[in-house]
Design a protein around this motif. Sequence first.
Motif, PDB file in Angstrom:
ATOM      1  N   SER A 106      24.954  40.802  67.522  1.00 46.74           N
ATOM      2  CA  SER A 106      26.374  41.129  67.414  1.00 46.74           C
ATOM      3  C   SER A 106      26.610  42.623  67.430  1.00 46.74           C
ATOM      4  CB  SER A 106      27.401  40.312  66.362  1.00 46.74           C
ATOM      5  OG  SER A 106      26.826  40.751  64.966  1.00 46.74           O
ATOM      6  N   THR A 107      27.649  43.408  67.381  1.00 44.57           N
ATOM      7  CA  THR A 107      27.943  44.731  67.190  1.00 44.57           C
ATOM      8  C   THR A 107      28.971  45.031  66.239  1.00 44.57           C
ATOM      9  OG1 THR A 107      29.407  44.969  68.824  1.00 44.57           O
ATOM     10  CG2 THR A 107      27.183  45.119  69.615  1.00 44.57           C
ATOM     11  N   THR A 108      28.925  46.247  65.577  1.00 47.52           N
ATOM     12  CA  THR A 108      29.733  46.723  64.614  1.00 47.52           C
ATOM     13  C   THR A 108      29.736  48.114  64.620  1.00 47.52           C
ATOM     14  OG1 THR A 108      30.617  46.500  62.420  1.00 47.52           O
ATOM     15  CG2 THR A 108      28.366  46.600  62.563  1.00 47.52           C
ATOM     16  N   PRO A 125      27.548  53.203  66.595  1.00 50.99           N
ATOM     17  CA  PRO A 125      27.473  51.945  66.798  1.00 50.99           C
ATOM     18  C   PRO A 125      26.050  51.153  66.387  1.00 50.99           C
ATOM     19  CG  PRO A 125      27.137  53.097  68.598  1.00 50.99           C
ATOM     20  CD  PRO A 125      27.451  54.024  67.725  1.00 50.99           C
ATOM     21  N   PHE A 165      23.744  47.343  66.472  1.00 49.86           N
ATOM     22  CA  PHE A 165      23.560  45.988  66.657  1.00 49.86           C
ATOM     23  C   PHE A 165      23.060  45.157  65.410  1.00 49.86           C
ATOM     24  CE2 PHE A 165      22.049  48.111  70.551  1.00 49.86           C
ATOM     25  CZ  PHE A 165      23.198  47.572  71.593  1.00 49.86           C
ATOM     26  N   TYR A 225      20.096  45.833  60.935  1.00 47.21           N
ATOM     27  CA  TYR A 225      20.874  46.458  61.803  1.00 47.21           C
ATOM     28  C   TYR A 225      20.024  47.723  62.650  1.00 47.21           C
ATOM     29  CZ  TYR A 225      24.758  45.621  58.372  1.00 47.21           C
ATOM     30  OH  TYR A 225      25.859  44.937  58.035  1.00 47.21           O
ATOM     31  N   GLY A 258      22.555  51.481  67.687  1.00 43.92           N
ATOM     32  CA  GLY A 258      23.132  51.470  68.887  1.00 43.92           C
ATOM     33  C   GLY A 258      22.974  52.410  69.960  1.00 43.92           C
TER      34      GLY A 258
END
Length: 252
Positions: free
Chosen positions: A188-190, A208, A210, A230, A233
Amino acid sequence: MKPKFITISESIIEKIRSGELQPGDKIPSENELIKQFKVSNTTARKSLLEIESKGWAQRIKGKGTFVLNRTEDHHLVRTLGSIDATRRGFNEGLRAEGFNPKNIVLEKSILQHGISSEISGRHFIMDGPVLKIHLLRYADEVIIKDEIRYISLRLCPKINMMSTDISYFKVYEDKYHHKISDIKQTLSTTILKPGDEDNNFEVEEQIPVFVLDSVILCQPEQVLEIEKSYYRGDKYKFAIVANPEYNDTSKG
């Protein structure tokens, strides 16, 4: 007419250019080139040296020759669902791509009561005692991964005495003789802001990331490892293997 070693080296470089061989992948060995192209060991060796001299790969003593990361933005490609990629280990994979890896241990502790995690809609439980390892992973002095790994001390006694530089997957197989039956992963991403409590990336702007949740199972359906990590990104790209085969050979 081109020398044979040039023809061979150009064919391998073309596979790298096309993406058939990715950064960190192991290219055919000297013996494999001898068998494939029916050439002498001298020709095979010159082919590998030619690929290395042109900056497409580098040789790691005792390991083989690996495709270097030549992307302009130096994005690291990681493959989900690949037993090979998991077996190779983080540090070894970085070295194969031409980066200098470093680990900083933020926490190494033993949880007596175990943990649980939900991955791909399924609840996984690991009974205690559990080794918790929280690492910051560096490539060339840049933090690229914030990794928390939980390992069953019941299935891997005294693994807490080992270095964090190892490939844990190889240790599970070679030292503890576990047969890995499955790897479940979700991505997912955040966005992490500089002031966030769980942001350890030492950046002054929001980035960002992953978020990778994974579990490694060994026969008979026992939870061997749970990971939550984490990945930056702006440093990573992810590929997916749809139908991985467990009995494939290690690339590193």
